[in-house]
Design an enzyme around this catalytic site. Structure first.
Site, PDB file in Angstrom:
ATOM      1  N   LYS A 160     -28.328  28.305  83.902  1.00 45.02           N
ATOM      2  CA  LYS A 160     -26.977  27.961  84.327  1.00 45.02           C
ATOM      3  C   LYS A 160     -26.754  26.475  84.042  1.00 45.02           C
ATOM      4  O   LYS A 160     -27.367  25.617  84.677  1.00 45.02           O
ATOM      5  CB  LYS A 160     -26.811  28.266  85.818  1.00 45.02           C
ATOM      6  N   LYS A 162     -24.752  23.074  83.961  1.00 42.43           N
ATOM      7  CA  LYS A 162     -23.678  22.356  84.637  1.00 42.43           C
ATOM      8  C   LYS A 162     -22.876  21.549  83.618  1.00 42.43           C
ATOM      9  O   LYS A 162     -23.409  20.669  82.938  1.00 42.43           O
ATOM     10  CB  LYS A 162     -24.250  21.430  85.714  1.00 42.43           C
ATOM     11  N   ASP A 190     -21.247  26.410  84.270  1.00 42.67           N
ATOM     12  CA  ASP A 190     -20.579  26.185  85.546  1.00 42.67           C
ATOM     13  C   ASP A 190     -19.880  24.837  85.500  1.00 42.67           C
ATOM     14  O   ASP A 190     -20.521  23.789  85.495  1.00 42.67           O
ATOM     15  CB  ASP A 190     -21.591  26.217  86.692  1.00 42.67           C
ATOM     16  N   GLU A 216     -18.343  29.817  85.004  1.00 43.66           N
ATOM     17  CA  GLU A 216     -18.076  29.809  86.439  1.00 43.66           C
ATOM     18  C   GLU A 216     -17.082  28.702  86.812  1.00 43.66           C
ATOM     19  O   GLU A 216     -17.207  27.563  86.375  1.00 43.66           O
ATOM     20  CB  GLU A 216     -19.391  29.591  87.195  1.00 43.66           C
ATOM     21  N   ASP A 241     -15.962  31.067  91.920  1.00 44.95           N
ATOM     22  CA  ASP A 241     -16.876  30.606  92.970  1.00 44.95           C
ATOM     23  C   ASP A 241     -16.084  29.919  94.063  1.00 44.95           C
ATOM     24  O   ASP A 241     -15.715  30.540  95.059  1.00 44.95           O
ATOM     25  CB  ASP A 241     -17.939  29.685  92.382  1.00 44.95           C
ATOM     26  N   LYS A 265     -21.293  33.824  98.386  1.00 46.26           N
ATOM     27  CA  LYS A 265     -22.261  32.925  99.016  1.00 46.26           C
ATOM     28  C   LYS A 265     -22.110  33.003 100.531  1.00 46.26           C
ATOM     29  O   LYS A 265     -20.986  32.928 101.055  1.00 46.26           O
ATOM     30  CB  LYS A 265     -22.048  31.488  98.541  1.00 46.26           C
ATOM     31  N   SER A 293     -25.999  30.604  96.230  1.00 43.83           N
ATOM     32  CA  SER A 293     -26.256  29.771  97.399  1.00 43.83           C
ATOM     33  C   SER A 293     -25.703  28.385  97.137  1.00 43.83           C
ATOM     34  O   SER A 293     -25.427  28.008  96.000  1.00 43.83           O
ATOM     35  CB  SER A 293     -27.758  29.679  97.684  1.00 43.83           C
TER      36      SER A 293
END
Length: 360
Positions: A160, A162, A190, A216, A241, A265, A293
């Site tokens: 993932k 960033k 993301d 995301e 998200d 989450k 999370s």
């Protein structure tokens, strides 16, 4: 056998590597740990992470919420009457989702211990292993490439990345990761709300030849129209998200057809009970799911992974947060084995004790 005590512990545990996103940079996991005790000395555990830029909650605010309105509805109550307690917990106070999640997790842990079953089995599952991605903090192309190469060597097959700190150079960063990780690795991006809708479409379109699994939260959390605008204009699946906290947000997302997937989450929605409803609703409406999370320790991640083990998701989970810790703040509980979370097949979460606590 009533609940006789609810205790709060503030924990700050260091990370082995700074965690950097478009929203923030942190070198610690800062959480309020909630301990719920019955009169047979069972200890249920839950966690409320401090994430100012997402939930707006602090350890201090979560503690105040737990010590008063939430304690008021669960103390001296029967922990086996779980559904009634969870319903009262949800209605005890508005918002304060992290604080509610911590108490919800502790109540589930306590009930599972009293039933003599692991939390995944208590929730109806049979497996104690959950596959997770791993995050690559925002950085330069060279830094990201080096991190990607190392994570693949460590056994992670879903990375993932960033992005969102600078749309003009995000394409270069993602291409560096793809080259370093190889063709077999799955890449997720993301943006943590870091792009405008136009930036998102331009950037994603330029990257679709890199085989991106999903993107995301490309735009601001409040901008559902912008999220839909992006989703309608790119082939890559879009995952919501920060735009989705609880059931009402998910209903609106589904009605608007604003995203293809949702990241559920516990600290956003208020705990396991609400998360189960969200996962079922998403499945019924054809929205893909993952369980994620915040920057949480092994208690919060263990609770989320237990739900994932029991209920399942359409994507690999996003539960690497506790992997970043230099040392676990608890004895027992979950641990990582490559890209898998291994949950103990012992009563509840299997937590033995809190080792880095600062009792409040």
């Amino acid at each position: 056998m009533p609940i006789i005590d609810i205790r709060c512990h503030r924990v700050s545990a260091p990370l082995h590597t700074p965690f950097v996103t478009a929203l923030r940079r942190t070198s610690t996991v800062d959480s309020l740990i909630v301990e719920v005790i019955d009169d047979e000395c069972h200890h249920g555990w839950g966690e409320a992470p401090q994430v100012w830029r997402v939930t707006g909650e602090s350890m201090a605010s979560a503690e105040e919420c737990v010590r008063h309105p939430l304690t008021d509805v669960i103390k001296n109550q029967d922990p086996d009457d779980l559904n009634r307690l969870l319903d009262q917990l949800a209605r005890a106070v508005e918002a304060n989702h992290g604080a509610k999640a911590a108490v919800d997790e502790a109540l589930h842990d306590l009930a599972a211990q009293r039933a003599g079953r692991s939390l995944p089995r208590f929730l109806g599952g049979t497996t104690h292993r959950v596959h997770t991605d791993v995050t690559l903090s925002a950085g330069t192309p060279d830094e990201l490439a080096e991190a990607a190469s190392q994570r693949v060597k460590e056994g992670f097959d879903t990375l993932k990345v960033k992005v969102g700190t600078d749309a003009a150079t995000d394409v270069e960063r993602v291409k560096a990761v793809r080259q370093a990780a190889g063709k077999e690795a799955k890449l997720r991006l993301d943006a943590n709300q870091g792009w405008t809708p136009r930036e998102a479409v331009r950037t994603i379109t330029k990257l679709e030849d890199q085989i991106i699994e999903l993107v995301e939260q490309p735009v601001q959390a409040w901008d559902l129209e912008g999220l839909k605008w992006v989703s309608d204009r790119v082939d890559t699946p879009i995952l919501a998200d920060e735009a989705v906290y609880g059931v009402r947000d998910l209903v609106e997302l589904i009605q608007r057809r604003a995203a293809d997937l949702v990241n559920v989450k516990l600290a956003k929605c208020g705990g396991i009970a609400q998360a189960r409803t969200m996962l079922a609703l998403a499945e019924q409406c054809g929205v893909g799911t993952t369980i994620g999370s915040m920057m949480e320790g092994p208690i919060g991640v263990g609770a989320a992974a237990s739900l994932a083990a029991a209920q399942g998701t359409t994507l690999a989970c996003d539960l690497d947060a506790a992997w970043w810790l230099t040392k676990s703040p608890i004895t027992g509980g979950m641990h990582y084995k490559g890209a898998n979370i291994v949950l103990p097949d012992t009563p509840g979460l299997g937590v033995g004790n809190l080792t880095l606590s600062d009792p409040a």
